[in-house]
Scaffold this motif. Structure first.
Motif, PDB file in Angstrom:
ATOM      1  N   THR A   1      12.034  60.882  45.848  1.00  0.00           N
ATOM      2  CA  THR A   1      13.312  61.516  46.091  1.00  0.00           C
ATOM      3  C   THR A   1      14.374  60.220  46.691  1.00  0.00           C
ATOM      4  N   ILE A   2      13.473  59.556  47.535  1.00  0.00           N
ATOM      5  CA  ILE A   2      14.198  58.343  48.211  1.00  0.00           C
ATOM      6  C   ILE A   2      14.744  57.622  46.990  1.00  0.00           C
ATOM      7  N   PHE A   3      13.619  57.181  45.927  1.00  0.00           N
ATOM      8  CA  PHE A   3      14.071  56.257  44.782  1.00  0.00           C
ATOM      9  C   PHE A   3      15.353  56.500  43.967  1.00  0.00           C
ATOM     10  N   TRP A   4      15.423  57.828  43.836  1.00  0.00           N
ATOM     11  CA  TRP A   4      16.387  58.362  43.030  1.00  0.00           C
ATOM     12  C   TRP A   4      17.706  58.524  43.748  1.00  0.00           C
ATOM     13  N   PHE A   5      17.539  58.573  45.061  1.00  0.00           N
ATOM     14  CA  PHE A   5      18.667  58.425  46.033  1.00  0.00           C
ATOM     15  C   PHE A   5      19.348  57.074  46.131  1.00  0.00           C
ATOM     16  N   SER A   6      18.540  56.168  45.938  1.00  0.00           N
ATOM     17  CA  SER A   6      19.023  54.626  45.968  1.00  0.00           C
ATOM     18  C   SER A   6      19.644  54.515  44.482  1.00  0.00           C
ATOM     19  N   VAL A   7      18.825  54.878  43.563  1.00  0.00           N
ATOM     20  CA  VAL A   7      19.496  54.662  42.076  1.00  0.00           C
ATOM     21  C   VAL A   7      20.892  55.172  41.748  1.00  0.00           C
ATOM     22  N   TYR A   8      20.868  56.428  42.519  1.00  0.00           N
ATOM     23  CA  TYR A   8      22.218  57.125  42.271  1.00  0.00           C
ATOM     24  C   TYR A   8      23.375  56.770  43.249  1.00  0.00           C
ATOM     25  N   THR A   9      22.981  56.131  44.185  1.00  0.00           N
ATOM     26  CA  THR A   9      24.202  55.531  45.273  1.00  0.00           C
ATOM     27  C   THR A   9      24.590  54.027  45.011  1.00  0.00           C
ATOM     28  N   LEU A  10      23.546  53.405  44.659  1.00  0.00           N
ATOM     29  CA  LEU A  10      23.870  51.948  44.636  1.00  0.00           C
ATOM     30  C   LEU A  10      25.237  51.608  43.704  1.00  0.00           C
ATOM     31  N   PRO A  11      25.142  52.025  42.590  1.00  0.00           N
ATOM     32  CA  PRO A  11      26.431  51.741  41.967  1.00  0.00           C
ATOM     33  C   PRO A  11      27.732  51.886  42.479  1.00  0.00           C
ATOM     34  N   ALA A  12      27.979  53.227  42.964  1.00  0.00           N
ATOM     35  CA  ALA A  12      29.061  53.359  43.648  1.00  0.00           C
ATOM     36  C   ALA A  12      29.314  52.469  45.182  1.00  0.00           C
ATOM     37  N   LEU A  13      28.024  52.376  45.788  1.00  0.00           N
ATOM     38  CA  LEU A  13      28.178  51.264  47.045  1.00  0.00           C
ATOM     39  C   LEU A  13      28.492  49.814  46.628  1.00  0.00           C
ATOM     40  N   THR A  14      28.114  49.340  45.264  1.00  0.00           N
ATOM     41  CA  THR A  14      28.374  48.026  44.849  1.00  0.00           C
ATOM     42  C   THR A  14      29.757  47.822  44.713  1.00  0.00           C
ATOM     43  N   VAL A  15      30.723  48.881  43.955  1.00  0.00           N
ATOM     44  CA  VAL A  15      32.066  49.132  43.865  1.00  0.00           C
ATOM     45  C   VAL A  15      32.668  48.793  45.195  1.00  0.00           C
ATOM     46  N   CYS A  16      32.338  49.917  46.021  1.00  0.00           N
ATOM     47  CA  CYS A  16      33.031  50.029  47.342  1.00  0.00           C
ATOM     48  C   CYS A  16      32.756  48.510  48.200  1.00  0.00           C
ATOM     49  N   ALA A  17      31.581  48.113  48.038  1.00  0.00           N
ATOM     50  CA  ALA A  17      31.379  46.680  48.809  1.00  0.00           C
ATOM     51  C   ALA A  17      32.407  45.582  48.007  1.00  0.00           C
ATOM     52  N   PHE A  18      32.399  45.689  46.770  1.00  0.00           N
ATOM     53  CA  PHE A  18      33.192  44.594  46.164  1.00  0.00           C
ATOM     54  C   PHE A  18      34.676  44.838  46.498  1.00  0.00           C
ATOM     55  N   ILE A  19      35.054  46.086  46.665  1.00  0.00           N
ATOM     56  CA  ILE A  19      36.472  46.388  47.059  1.00  0.00           C
ATOM     57  C   ILE A  19      36.637  46.043  48.569  1.00  0.00           C
ATOM     58  N   TYR A  20      35.965  46.381  49.558  1.00  0.00           N
ATOM     59  CA  TYR A  20      36.223  46.653  50.961  1.00  0.00           C
ATOM     60  C   TYR A  20      35.294  45.186  51.455  1.00  0.00           C
ATOM     61  N   GLY A  21      34.319  44.572  50.712  1.00  0.00           N
ATOM     62  CA  GLY A  21      33.784  43.697  51.400  1.00  0.00           C
ATOM     63  C   GLY A  21      34.378  42.158  51.550  1.00  0.00           C
ATOM     64  N   GLY A  22      34.109  41.227  51.894  1.00  0.00           N
ATOM     65  CA  GLY A  22      34.799  40.038  52.161  1.00  0.00           C
ATOM     66  C   GLY A  22      33.896  39.044  52.694  1.00  0.00           C
ATOM     67  N   GLY A  23      34.628  37.691  52.859  1.00  0.00           N
ATOM     68  CA  GLY A  23      33.604  36.612  53.644  1.00  0.00           C
ATOM     69  C   GLY A  23      33.321  36.769  54.940  1.00  0.00           C
TER      70      GLY A  23
END
Length: 307
Positions: free
Chosen positions: A189-211
């Motif tokens: 259950t934790i594996f699929w939680f990570s699989v399904y959430t990481l793509p969206a979080l990657t996009v968010c980190a790219f938008i809101y993340g910074g140096g």
């Protein structure tokens, strides 16, 4: 539950110590979340590093499991997606609450999860809830009112609302996990939680993340490492002892939240926490005990029917 798993659960002290260690790790993680927030890190970026760091650990656990990689095959992907959507919102609200409130206040409000979960189980899953658990739910909400003190609280109303929202969504996640638990292991259950959430979080980190400076990167690394250790400890503790034995250890999180809040942020819990927290914790412990009694009766009844 298999005989092997039941045999593995005959190590209560190992389960208790592992759960206590998990609560300490999660307490450190939330302290890092708050520090990162004070250094301008967006909540979604903290979530990204939390999930990214946990993924190798999850893969290792699956590799070491009895069935290995074939165990991740599932026909419950709609439920996994629902769990992932709810789970990431719950984690985001909980992280956000930690940045808005003193650690002890946010942690105390998070203890309402079993209260909300029992309420949702009765209303949504149509589980039978007796007068004792209804009374515990009512008493728990009285504890919440004492902590939050609507209209006259020292706790920021918006922060309290975010924390309660996190508890509500987390409670809904527990219902989905309960359904998934009928066919899926916790690691899967934790594996699929990570699989399904990481793509969206990657996009968010790219938008809101910074140096960031080295110190802030250290906070993000701490979020990932201690979040993963806490997740491992929570999962592993269930292999050593039954839920009814280890769940009370979760309330030790308030000790660490209070210590870190005072030592790192100079935030002392208000009087409302000292009065309200024991009521909320007592309600949660009683609900956990009644769940244990109910499960034991069902086990005995099932054993009698099979004779």
């Amino acid at each position: 539950m298999s005989d092997d798993h039941a045999a593995g659960q005959n190590r209560p002290m190992a389960g208790i110590l592992t759960r206590l260690g998990a609560m300490l790790s999660l307490g450190i993680m939330f302290a890092f979340v708050k520090l990162a927030g004070q250094h301008g890190v967006h909540v979604t970026e903290s979530l990204f590093y939390r999930q990214l760091t946990a993924m190798p650990l999850i893969c290792f656990l699956i590799w070491r499991s009895q069935r290995g990689w074939p165990s991740i095959v599932s026909n419950k992907h709609r439920l996994h997606i629902l769990r992932s959507i709810l789970g990431i919102f719950a984690m985001g609200l909980n992280f956000w609450a930690m940045t808005l409130l003193p650690l002890a206040d946010a942690t105390t409000i998070s203890f309402t999860v079993p209260i909300f979960a029992t309420l949702f189980a009765a209303l949504i899953l149509r589980e039978q809830v007796g007068i004792r658990r209804w009374s515990a739910i009512l008493i728990g909400f009285i504890g919440v009112l004492i902590v939050i003190q609507p209209g006259g609280s020292l706790i920021p109303a918006f922060g309290a609302a975010v924390a309660l929202g996190g508890a509500l969504v987390t409670a809904s996640v527990t219902l989905v996990i309960r359904i998934l638990g009928r066919t899926e292991t916790s690691v899967v259950t934790i594996f699929w939680f990570s699989v399904y959430t990481l793509p969206a979080l990657t996009v968010c980190a790219f938008i809101y993340g910074g140096g960031h400076d080295a110190q802030t990167w250290g906070y993000l690394l701490g979020i990932g490492i201690f979040g993963a250790l806490g997740q491992l400890g929570v999962t592993q503790s269930l292999r050593y002892a039954p839920v009814s034995t280890i769940v009370p250890m979760d309330y030790s999180a308030l000790i660490w939240a209070t210590i870190f809040g005072i030592a790192i942020f100079g935030q002392y819990p208000g009087l409302s926490i000292w009065f309200g927290a024991p009521i909320i914790i007592g309600s949660g412990l009683f609900i956990a005990w009644r769940e244990h009694v109910r499960a034991s009766k069902q086990t005995i009844a099932s054993a009698s029917e099979s004779v």
